[in-house]
Write a protein that holds these residues in place. Structure first.
Motif, short mmCIF file in Angstrom:
data_model
loop_
_atom_site.label_atom_id
_atom_site.label_comp_id
_atom_site.label_asym_id
_atom_site.label_seq_id
_atom_site.Cartn_x
_atom_site.Cartn_y
_atom_site.Cartn_z
N ILE A 1 -5.14 -9.48 11.19
CA ILE A 1 -4.34 -9.10 10.05
C ILE A 1 -2.86 -9.89 9.95
CG2 ILE A 1 -3.42 -7.14 8.83
CD1 ILE A 1 -5.39 -5.40 10.10
N LYS A 2 -2.89 -10.63 9.02
CA LYS A 2 -1.70 -11.69 8.96
C LYS A 2 -0.58 -11.11 7.76
CE LYS A 2 -3.44 -15.68 11.10
NZ LYS A 2 -3.48 -17.17 11.18
N LYS A 3 0.44 -11.25 8.09
CA LYS A 3 1.26 -10.94 6.89
C LYS A 3 1.74 -12.49 6.16
CE LYS A 3 2.65 -6.49 8.30
NZ LYS A 3 3.90 -5.53 8.59
N ILE A 4 2.08 -12.51 5.12
CA ILE A 4 2.20 -13.91 4.45
C ILE A 4 3.51 -13.46 3.90
CG2 ILE A 4 1.74 -15.60 2.72
CD1 ILE A 4 -1.25 -15.08 3.27
N GLY A 5 4.67 -13.93 4.35
CA GLY A 5 5.76 -13.71 3.57
C GLY A 5 6.23 -12.12 3.70
N VAL A 6 6.50 -11.81 2.83
CA VAL A 6 6.68 -10.22 2.79
C VAL A 6 5.44 -9.44 2.40
CG1 VAL A 6 9.18 -10.18 2.43
CG2 VAL A 6 7.70 -10.07 0.55
N GLU A 7 4.53 -9.94 2.31
CA GLU A 7 3.27 -9.43 1.51
C GLU A 7 2.51 -8.70 2.71
OE1 GLU A 7 1.68 -12.53 -2.07
OE2 GLU A 7 1.01 -12.97 -0.20
N LYS A 8 1.82 -7.68 2.28
CA LYS A 8 0.94 -7.09 3.24
C LYS A 8 -0.44 -7.30 3.02
CE LYS A 8 4.13 -3.26 3.72
NZ LYS A 8 4.28 -1.70 3.31
N THR A 9 -1.45 -7.15 4.12
CA THR A 9 -2.66 -7.61 4.05
C THR A 9 -3.45 -6.66 3.09
OG1 THR A 9 -2.67 -7.88 6.57
CG2 THR A 9 -4.78 -7.62 5.34
N PHE A 10 -3.06 -5.58 2.74
CA PHE A 10 -3.85 -4.69 1.79
C PHE A 10 -2.49 -4.21 0.92
CE2 PHE A 10 -6.76 -4.27 5.02
CZ PHE A 10 -7.91 -4.66 4.54
N ASN A 11 -2.84 -4.41 -0.51
CA ASN A 11 -1.90 -3.65 -1.47
C ASN A 11 -1.68 -2.30 -1.26
OD1 ASN A 11 -2.06 -6.35 -2.74
ND2 ASN A 11 -3.87 -5.80 -3.31
N GLU A 12 -0.76 -1.90 -2.06
CA GLU A 12 -0.44 -0.35 -2.11
C GLU A 12 -1.52 0.38 -2.32
OE1 GLU A 12 3.31 0.63 -4.01
OE2 GLU A 12 4.32 -1.44 -3.17
N ASP A 13 -2.30 -0.03 -3.35
CA ASP A 13 -3.49 1.01 -3.73
C ASP A 13 -4.66 0.63 -2.51
OD1 ASP A 13 -4.64 -1.63 -3.98
OD2 ASP A 13 -4.83 -1.14 -6.32
N LYS A 14 -4.28 -0.01 -1.58
CA LYS A 14 -5.40 -0.16 -0.44
C LYS A 14 -6.51 -1.03 -0.66
CE LYS A 14 -4.29 4.45 1.78
NZ LYS A 14 -3.22 3.96 2.56
N THR A 15 -6.22 -1.96 -1.65
CA THR A 15 -7.11 -3.09 -1.76
C THR A 15 -6.74 -4.26 -1.17
OG1 THR A 15 -6.09 -3.64 -3.93
CG2 THR A 15 -7.98 -2.08 -4.08
N LEU A 16 -7.73 -5.16 -1.07
CA LEU A 16 -7.44 -6.50 -0.14
C LEU A 16 -6.41 -7.34 -0.80
CD1 LEU A 16 -8.50 -7.87 2.46
CD2 LEU A 16 -10.15 -8.97 0.83
N ARG A 17 -5.55 -7.91 -0.12
CA ARG A 17 -4.70 -9.04 -0.43
C ARG A 17 -5.10 -10.23 0.46
NH1 ARG A 17 1.62 -8.45 -1.13
NH2 ARG A 17 0.56 -6.78 -2.57
N PHE A 18 -5.29 -10.11 1.55
CA PHE A 18 -5.52 -11.31 2.75
C PHE A 18 -6.26 -10.53 3.84
CE2 PHE A 18 -4.47 -13.87 6.36
CZ PHE A 18 -4.95 -15.13 5.87
N ILE A 19 -7.17 -11.17 4.59
CA ILE A 19 -7.64 -10.85 5.66
C ILE A 19 -8.40 -12.04 6.48
CG2 ILE A 19 -9.81 -10.05 5.11
CD1 ILE A 19 -7.85 -7.46 7.03
N GLU A 20 -8.34 -12.19 7.80
CA GLU A 20 -9.02 -13.13 8.36
C GLU A 20 -9.75 -12.47 9.46
OE1 GLU A 20 -6.29 -15.75 10.62
OE2 GLU A 20 -7.62 -17.61 10.44
#
Length: 128
Positions: free
Chosen positions: A53-72
């Motif tokens: 689970i990587k953070k990109i900048g200040v972004e989190k892996t999952f959005n506030e609604d717990k949906t996917l943003r980034f994962i490896e």
């Protein structure tokens, strides 16, 4: 057609979006990949290494609604220690075992397509 691109198109044709994917769905993908690896007749031995689970900048892996943003998701094998299985990038691009030849790739594309079917069955709103 390229097998990776075929799997990406399968994801799109099912009407799937990152907003449809939560953390439990990611673990289901790992489970399906593990089964594909176990059932494979391929001589190369793989195993799922870890879910990074990587953070990109200040972004989190999952959005506030717990949906996917980034994962490896990474794997290890008999002759390597740390390679991509799947990467769900913030721009919507899905990386699929970019290191693998056609023989090894089949495990990953098959797991991804089965996962798409699972997501589709789970979500009534999606076009299946």
């Amino acid at each position: 057609m390229d097998k990776r691109q075929d799997a990406r198109i399968y994801f799109q044709k099912k009407g799937l979006h990152y907003s449809d994917i939560n953390e439990l769905d990611i673990y289901r993908l790992i489970q399906l990949l593990s089964k594909e690896i176990y059932d494979s007749k391929n001589a190369t031995v793989f195993m799922v290494k870890e879910l990074k689970i990587k953070k990109i900048g200040v972004e989190k892996t999952f959005n506030e609604d717990k949906t996917l943003r980034f994962i490896e998701i990474r794997v290890v094998g008999s002759y390597f220690k740390n390679r991509e299985a799947f990467t769900f990038n913030t721009n919507g691009f899905i990386g699929i075992a970019t290191w693998a030849d056609d023989t090894n790739l089949e495990i990953f594309t098959s797991a991804l397509k089965k996962w798409c079917d699972y997501l589709c069955e789970r979500k009534e709103k999606l076009i299946c």
